[in-house]
Motif scaffolding. Sequence first.
Motif, mmCIF file in Angstrom:
data_model
loop_
_atom_site.group_PDB
_atom_site.id
_atom_site.type_symbol
_atom_site.label_atom_id
_atom_site.label_comp_id
_atom_site.label_asym_id
_atom_site.label_seq_id
_atom_site.Cartn_x
_atom_site.Cartn_y
_atom_site.Cartn_z
ATOM 1 N N VAL A 86 0.852 -1.176 0.000
ATOM 2 C CA VAL A 86 0.000 0.000 0.000
ATOM 3 C C VAL A 86 0.897 1.238 0.000
ATOM 4 O O VAL A 86 1.931 1.265 0.662
ATOM 5 N N VAL A 87 0.499 2.250 -0.781
ATOM 6 C CA VAL A 87 1.225 3.512 -0.861
ATOM 7 C C VAL A 87 0.291 4.596 -0.332
ATOM 8 O O VAL A 87 -0.803 4.779 -0.863
ATOM 9 N N ILE A 88 0.730 5.290 0.708
ATOM 10 C CA ILE A 88 -0.088 6.332 1.331
ATOM 11 C C ILE A 88 0.577 7.675 1.055
ATOM 12 O O ILE A 88 1.666 7.945 1.561
ATOM 13 N N VAL A 99 4.248 7.134 2.583
ATOM 14 C CA VAL A 99 4.549 5.941 3.367
ATOM 15 C C VAL A 99 4.243 4.740 2.483
ATOM 16 O O VAL A 99 3.153 4.647 1.919
ATOM 17 N N ILE A 100 5.223 3.844 2.336
ATOM 18 C CA ILE A 100 5.078 2.659 1.497
ATOM 19 C C ILE A 100 5.249 1.434 2.388
ATOM 20 O O ILE A 100 6.286 1.270 3.021
ATOM 21 N N LEU A 101 4.231 0.576 2.417
ATOM 22 C CA LEU A 101 4.245 -0.573 3.318
ATOM 23 C C LEU A 101 3.885 -1.853 2.584
ATOM 24 O O LEU A 101 2.899 -1.886 1.839
ATOM 25 N N THR A 102 4.647 -2.899 2.801
ATOM 26 C CA THR A 102 4.280 -4.222 2.317
ATOM 27 C C THR A 102 3.331 -4.817 3.340
ATOM 28 O O THR A 102 3.686 -4.975 4.507
ATOM 29 N N THR A 103 2.112 -5.086 2.905
ATOM 30 C CA THR A 103 1.118 -5.667 3.803
ATOM 31 C C THR A 103 0.070 -6.399 2.990
ATOM 32 O O THR A 103 -0.287 -5.962 1.899
ATOM 33 N N ARG A 104 -0.409 -7.501 3.517
ATOM 34 C CA ARG A 104 -1.482 -8.206 2.828
ATOM 35 C C ARG A 104 -2.843 -7.634 3.215
ATOM 36 O O ARG A 104 -3.874 -8.099 2.761
#
Length: 154
Positions: A86-88, A99-104
């Motif tokens: 997800v890219v916020i 904010v860039i997060l690897t999340t399912r």
Amino acid sequence: MVTLLLDSTQLEVVLSGAERAMAFRKGNVVIERSTIAKVQLTEDAWTWLRGIPSPGTHLRGVVAMGTWKSAGGEDFAIIRRHRPSVVIDLDGHPEFQRVILTTRHGLALVQALRVEVAAEAADVVEIAAETGTIPVPPAKKPRTRKAPAAAPAV
């Protein structure tokens, strides 16, 4: 994997001890909901990464954690391998522009941000599940392997 906590005023990215060490960060990342401009889902977070780690950890294609400085500003990233992310995009946040997060749980986050939530922080997956906005997949059965066949006697 990071834990995302959401309440009526803020989104908190809760980092594990290893993530804090690799990101060179003492605390969690707190984002006021009013500063969230856009949330996007992506299959490859590496394409969104810009700049250089400062401070942070980067092993190309494996892990990127920490603050990333570029001409566009500072971003915060927790990226593992080539997994859904997800890219916020933020507007007016005192620390980061993105904010860039690897999340399912990216879809759950997007849907939870659309819902009015309680003043008490809760996991985004629980919020989305309670409102019925995302289907909760059934638990996967563990894979079993067949025992190797015995070699024929000669």
